[in-house]
Design an enzyme around this catalytic site. Sequence first.
Site, mmCIF file in Angstrom:
data_model
loop_
_atom_site.group_PDB
_atom_site.id
_atom_site.type_symbol
_atom_site.label_atom_id
_atom_site.label_comp_id
_atom_site.label_asym_id
_atom_site.label_seq_id
_atom_site.Cartn_x
_atom_site.Cartn_y
_atom_site.Cartn_z
ATOM 1 N N ARG A 119 0.853 -1.183 0.000
ATOM 2 C CA ARG A 119 0.000 0.000 0.000
ATOM 3 C C ARG A 119 0.895 1.242 0.000
ATOM 4 O O ARG A 119 1.896 1.295 0.739
ATOM 5 C CB ARG A 119 -0.894 0.022 1.248
ATOM 6 C CG ARG A 119 -2.047 -0.982 1.227
ATOM 7 C CD ARG A 119 -3.149 -0.574 0.248
ATOM 8 N NE ARG A 119 -4.280 -1.489 0.279
ATOM 9 C CZ ARG A 119 -4.483 -2.487 -0.590
ATOM 10 N NH1 ARG A 119 -3.626 -2.723 -1.559
ATOM 11 N NH2 ARG A 119 -5.558 -3.246 -0.501
ATOM 12 N N HIS A 122 -0.800 -0.021 -9.916
ATOM 13 C CA HIS A 122 -1.491 -0.966 -9.018
ATOM 14 C C HIS A 122 -2.018 -2.194 -9.779
ATOM 15 O O HIS A 122 -3.220 -2.437 -9.810
ATOM 16 C CB HIS A 122 -2.637 -0.252 -8.278
ATOM 17 C CG HIS A 122 -3.041 -0.945 -7.002
ATOM 18 N ND1 HIS A 122 -3.482 -0.275 -5.902
ATOM 19 C CD2 HIS A 122 -3.077 -2.248 -6.658
ATOM 20 C CE1 HIS A 122 -3.778 -1.126 -4.938
ATOM 21 N NE2 HIS A 122 -3.531 -2.355 -5.385
ATOM 22 N N GLU A 125 -2.957 7.480 -4.831
ATOM 23 C CA GLU A 125 -3.138 6.996 -6.202
ATOM 24 C C GLU A 125 -4.598 7.185 -6.635
ATOM 25 O O GLU A 125 -5.483 7.187 -5.787
ATOM 26 C CB GLU A 125 -2.736 5.508 -6.295
ATOM 27 C CG GLU A 125 -3.602 4.561 -5.480
ATOM 28 C CD GLU A 125 -3.051 3.144 -5.444
ATOM 29 O OE1 GLU A 125 -1.878 2.951 -5.085
ATOM 30 O OE2 GLU A 125 -3.826 2.217 -5.761
#
Length: 314
Positions: free
Chosen positions: A230, A277, A259
């Site tokens: 994360r 991601h 993000e």
Amino acid sequence: MIDLLQVSPLPPFLLERLQAEYRVHDFVDPKDADKLLDEVGSRIRGILAGGMKGPNANLINRLENLEIIASFSVGYDATDVVAAHARGVIVTHTPEVLTGDVADLAMTFILMTSRRIGESERFLRSGKWLKGRMDLGTTIKGKRLGILGLGRIGKAVARRAEAFGLQIQYHDIKPLGDLPYRSYPTLVELAEVSDILLVTCEGGEANRGIVNAEVLDALGPNGFLINTARGPIIDQPALVKALVEGRIAGAGLDVFDGEPEVPAELLTMENVVLTPHIASSTHETRRAMGDLVYDNLKAHFSGKPVLTPVPKQV
Ligand code: 8YV
């Protein structure tokens, strides 16, 4: 039909499968959240969440008939699990099925950063090869990989990294018993003895900013930082500063604090590998994650125990 509230984007195949059996209310970007909750709130028995978007305590407590939150993710930091468990609401996630793909991306980052793969590709594409040779990279065999959080994913990376001749060591808040890897009591101590530091621990408030300037300086000017967990686990401004000042050698990042916004400085750095991601983004894994979300809901609403509950949080 049972009513579900969808608070996170989900792949169409999963949504279609759920819509065939449940009444799914779109709450991903509601225009008038209060109005929708006034209309359907009391009927909602389940929430569909994701790794980046989950229900907070306000929403959980507003849904008086809520029984289950099924998250399309292994990480559950976006959902207020403590508030859910306090109310006896079950939370499920999707462990195991994505471990291999996430570990593959972490291993890819280890290779890409040390062998300067992204930079080499840009070197060739921009015609620089016609004028000279690309600079040298770094051998990974014999280097020390420090793993922050030796859970399912960390162990899967360790197995891959061993095959590449890396020495494995780790720091974890839990005692992990008998393992062939050396454990370091603090993250700074781990970083000090690591050539590559891999972040694979849980997200959430407890781990916010734990990879800070002190840790980055302990990793040092020849060290690479990899993050497939994360974004907020890393103090992002401190990371950008360390990269700008050459206090670490490079980074491989799949996740970011804030993000999909990514700090502008990172976008032009040659020694940084950036992906949006995608660690679990394969057809196979996304299908398996979706099936697990579906199966958890099915089990629960058939009166059976769910398959993959999030451990009790207090
Ligand atoms: C997903 C993730 O991209 O599983 C997780 O925790 O972060 C990723 O697999 C995300 O959760 C999609 O909602």
